[in-house]
Write a protein that holds these residues in place. Structure first.
Motif, short mmCIF file in Angstrom:
data_model
loop_
_atom_site.label_atom_id
_atom_site.label_comp_id
_atom_site.label_asym_id
_atom_site.label_seq_id
_atom_site.Cartn_x
_atom_site.Cartn_y
_atom_site.Cartn_z
N LEU B 316 0.80 -1.22 0.00
CA LEU B 316 0.00 0.00 0.00
C LEU B 316 0.83 1.27 0.00
O LEU B 316 0.43 2.27 -0.57
N CYS B 317 1.98 1.25 0.68
CA CYS B 317 2.77 2.47 0.72
C CYS B 317 4.19 2.24 0.21
O CYS B 317 5.02 3.13 0.31
N GLY B 318 4.48 1.07 -0.33
CA GLY B 318 5.83 0.80 -0.79
C GLY B 318 6.06 1.30 -2.21
O GLY B 318 5.20 1.91 -2.81
N TYR B 319 7.25 1.01 -2.72
CA TYR B 319 7.55 1.44 -4.08
C TYR B 319 7.95 0.23 -4.92
O TYR B 319 8.50 -0.74 -4.43
N ASP B 392 0.68 9.86 2.18
CA ASP B 392 0.99 8.82 1.20
C ASP B 392 0.52 7.43 1.62
O ASP B 392 1.18 6.44 1.33
N CYS B 393 -0.58 7.34 2.33
CA CYS B 393 -1.01 6.02 2.78
C CYS B 393 -1.59 5.22 1.62
O CYS B 393 -1.58 3.99 1.65
N GLY B 394 -2.11 5.89 0.59
CA GLY B 394 -2.57 5.18 -0.60
C GLY B 394 -3.99 4.65 -0.51
O GLY B 394 -4.44 3.96 -1.41
N LEU B 395 -4.71 4.96 0.56
CA LEU B 395 -6.06 4.41 0.68
C LEU B 395 -7.00 4.99 -0.37
O LEU B 395 -7.91 4.31 -0.83
#
Lengths: 337, 458
Positions: B316-319, B392-395
């Motif tokens: 969810l928050c990685g690259y 930047d949690c991406g939810l």
């Protein structure tokens, strides 16, 4: 050393919950199925005729405009079909097909595609189509339910309750049984008059999270609130709030018309004011305007305020820190200054 | 993995897994690669062919520290383009089988008698970047109000930190003592996921108070921990100086810091959780920092598919990495492999204004509006709407039914504002506070009410 590989690189998140663009529109179509069935039971093939023509012309208008404007063809996201069906359910079964087709073309082209298509429409296309019929001088009669349904016999009183209210006042309403109104045994649009079906579909949409629940809730609060004020002021001149809820397009407006994504606010206070405004305007238009029902115009008017309403911020961007008094000061650490 | 009700009126919840996976040690690879620390793009002092020792500082004076995690010979120094077009430097070292430790690393036995500045320097010198923000410039030194030591993992596919807490909770007090002393924090908190609350009650975490945290993403993100367990604002050191009042350090780093300082060693080994889309399940591995990711993949027997994804630090928050030769860094918690069929593709569809992103945003941003504003380059209005608060949690992008790349759109606006502000600071003709040469004051990331300001100042 760091050789690129055949890998996909993209921003986070790298997984999706699976929701799709088609979800909302198809859920809406599903939620309207009971109302459609009831409409067909009452008005027979004429209802099928109007619904089919309406959905087909809406999708045709959408596809044609997307082709003309050289946009990707997104006809199968269901949004055009949904607005076509919504418009059909607001109309009487006897309406001529050319009126349906023109209204849908106007709704989709003027109300939606000219502004950039799905998500950018400032007004609900179905309501724009309805307003076009209402505003066209020679066509306004097609929305007169008493006139249009004169050849039908669905087995209940063929008088439009709101027209009776407007013409004869609340004293004449005693012939309508509230339970009959709730069960849809009343004159009105093909699907919009079947309150129990619309309510069931609406609750389904709310529970599925397809529509934002605040809007219908505050729509009803607005209707009941303002109708109560009128009723309390003069019960001889104004109908009671329950009658307002159970007639005309209120149920349809609360769950299906006012909750169109692009033409309703997203922030909490915006949704509350929008819902209350739609409900209040509905009753005000019913009481004081020349139109028997005010739902559509109320929704259209409130939709125009959406950019302003979205500025009412509900959530403040402030952190909610922990209560520091529950923590002990660390001895030997920094001395309190 | 995801708790989603048929009734979408409840938003889906992403729980942190409550499982214990034993840690396996991975043999050291023959060749390792070391990435220059993320906040710096400075120079490397060593040359190709030179011998380095374990723990040697390979950065030029004032640019580091950039600590070697092996003894061996420098094989190559390379630059590649990282996120936002910034240059990243990577140094390859062929590793000897035995470590020859650099003598300049000193043992510190008793933390309580040491000067905080010395401790901070020693922690940085060991290869940790957790305290680098507060140790860079003494004139910009606001007090750390709350120190949060977190036993939660950042992402739902990472177990490394939680597992460290499960295995070695008894040794934690030393790390907390060190951090409290080094950061001069006024309060300290041990954040534990709810399912480990009983374990936290058994240990004595030094001066810290154990606080249970609901184990659902994004509660483990440092910014969320600062909001929910700390004084509100995550401490960050960047071009503006320092901002925030809460320092968040993971349990694993806290323990490793204490060990490194007591043993006179640099930060050598990191716990990394491996997971894969096809196989399922987790593997916890103890790897040498600098190990290339392909070494890990080989060890666990996972293969990369063409057109697949290699994801570092969670789903969810990685690259996503462009190469499997990129190394493990001190910040690497998890590695995830996705097959080509699992890869999710974003769309350039327009926003349909459904409002799901606004409803789920943990910091209360108007994501639907921000996405559109950023798309059309209106970064000034993005700032007015508080885009810099995004964590930047991406939810938002996780839920978006239109599949819009919302995280990327918001990151674009943030990056534009960042570079713009940096440009303004650099410009020589800028009025530097009417003859005042001090750097600009720290910017508050969130607006706070006068009461909160008072509480923070207290």
């Amino acid at each position: 050393m760091i050789e690129p590989r055949d890998l996909i690189v993209s921003p986070s998140p790298h997984r999706h919950c699976g929701a799709r663009m088609t979800g909302p529109a198809y859920n809406l179509l599903l939620a309207l199925v009971p109302a459609v069935i009831m409409g067909i039971t009452y008005y027979g093939f004429d209802a099928v005729r109007v619904i089919a023509a309406s959905m087909a012309s809406a999708m045709l208008a959408e596809a044609g405009m997307q082709r003309l404007l050289k946009r990707p063809l997104r006809i199968f996201d269901g949004s055009a079909a949904a607005s076509g069906l919504l418009l059909a359910l607001l109309l009487p079964a006897g309406v001529p097909l050319y009126v349906v087709v023109v209204a849908n073309f106007a709704g989709i082209i003027v109300g939606k595609q000219c502004f950039g298509g799905l998500g950018a429409n400032p007004l609900n296309p179905a309501l724009v189509g309805w307003a076009v019929i209402r505003a066209t001088k020679t066509w306004a009669g097609f929305l007169d339910f008493d006139l249009m349904l004169v050849n039908y016999d669905p087995g209940f009183i063929l008088q439009y309750p709101l027209a009776v209210l407007q013409a004869k006042g609340p004293a004449a309403l005693s012939r309508f049984d509230l339970l009959d109104l709730f069960l849809g045994r009343q004159t009105g649009g093909i699907g919009a008059s079947c309150m129990v079906c619309i309510l069931a579909g609406g609750l389904y949409l709310v529970l599925r999270g397809t529509i934002r629940w605040q809007i219908p809730l505050f729509f009803f609060i607005g209707v009941i609130g303002v109708a109560s004020i009128f009723w309390a002021a003069d019960p001889e001149a104004y109908a009671n709030p329950l009658f307002h809820i159970l007639t005309g397009n209120v149920m349809m407006g609360a769950f299906f018309l006012s909750t169109d994504y692009a033409s309703s606010p997203v922030n909490r206070w915006g949704m509350i004011v929008y819902g209350l405004g739609c409900g209040a305007l509905t009753v005000i238009l019913r009481a004081w305007s020349i139109y028997p029902d005010g739902v559509v115009f109320a929704c259209l008017l409130m939709s125009l305020f959406v950019p302003l309403l979205d500025r009412l911020k509900a959530k403040q961007v402030v952190p909610r820190p922990m209560d520091l008094t529950t923590l002990t000061d660390i001895k030997g650490g920094r001395t309190a200054s | 993995m995801e708790l989603r009700s048929f009734f979408g009126i409840l938003p889906p919840r992403l729980p942190y897994p409550d499982i214990s996976v034993p840690v396996e040690s991975l043999p050291m690879p023959e060749k390792i690669a070391l990435l220059f620390p993320e906040t710096e793009s400075g120079d490397v002092a060593v040359r190709v062919g030179e011998d380095v020792r374990t723990g040697q500082d390979m950065a030029r004076e004032g640019k580091g520290p950039f600590v070697s995690t092996v003894s061996g010979r420098v094989e190559g120094i390379e630059t590649f383009t990282g996120p936002h077009g910034r240059d990243r430097v990577v140094v390859a070292i062929s590793a000897d089988s035995r470590d020859a430790f650099d003598p300049s690393l000193k043992k510190i036995e008793d933390f309580s008698q040491k000067d905080p500045w010395e401790l901070r320097e020693a922690v940085n010198r060991s290869g940790f970047t957790d305290l680098s923000a507060i140790s860079r410039n003494p004139t910009l030194w606001p007090p750390v109000e709350v120190l949060v030591v977190s036993a939660l993992d950042r992402d739902i596919l990472s177990l490394a930190n939680q597992q460290t807490f499960r295995d070695r909770a008894d040794d934690l007090h030393q790390g907390i003592q060190l951090l409290v002393r080094a950061s001069e924090a006024r309060h300290s908190v041990l954040a534990v996921p709810k399912h480990l609350e009983a374990m936290a009650a058994k240990i004595s975490p030094g001066p810290a108070k154990a606080v249970p945290v609901s184990p659902f993403y994004p509660n483990g993100l440092p910014a969320m921990l600062a909001r929910n367990c700390g004084a509100g604002l995550l401490m960050k050191g960047d071009y503006r100086g320092l901002s925030g009042n809460t320092l968040v350090v993971s349990v694993e780093h806290a323990m490793a810091m204490a060990e490194c300082l007591q043993g006179g060693k640099p930060f050598l080994e990191k716990r990394v959780t491996f997971s894969s889309g096809q196989a399922g399940g987790f593997k916890n591995l103890l790897v040498r920092i600098g190990t290339p990711l392909d070494h890990i993949l080989q060890a666990v027997g996972a293969a990369l598919e063409p057109q697949g994804k290699l994801i570092v630090n969670g789903i969810l928050c990685g690259y996503a990495c462009f190469s499997d030769r990129l190394p493990v860094t001190p910040q690497t918690d998890a590695v995830h492999v996705q097959g080509s069929r699992e890869v999710f593709f974003y769309d350039n569809a327009p926003c349909i204004n459904c409002g799901k992103c606004n409803a789920i945003c943990p910091v209360g941003l108007e994501v639907n509006l921000l996405g559109r504003l950023s798309e059309y380059g209106m970064t000034e209005r993005c700032r007015d709407l508080g885009v810099e608060n995004c964590i930047d949690c991406g939810l938002c992008a996780y839920l978006c039914p239109a599949h819009r790349p919302l995280v990327q759109l918001l990151a674009r606006a943030k990056e534009a504002l960042r570079s713009q502000a940096q440009e303004e600071i650099r410009r020589p003709e800028a009025p530097a506070g009417k003859g005042d040469t001090s750097p600009p004051p720290p910017v508050r990331l969130f607006e706070s009410t006068p009461e909160e300001e008072e509480a923070l100042r207290r």
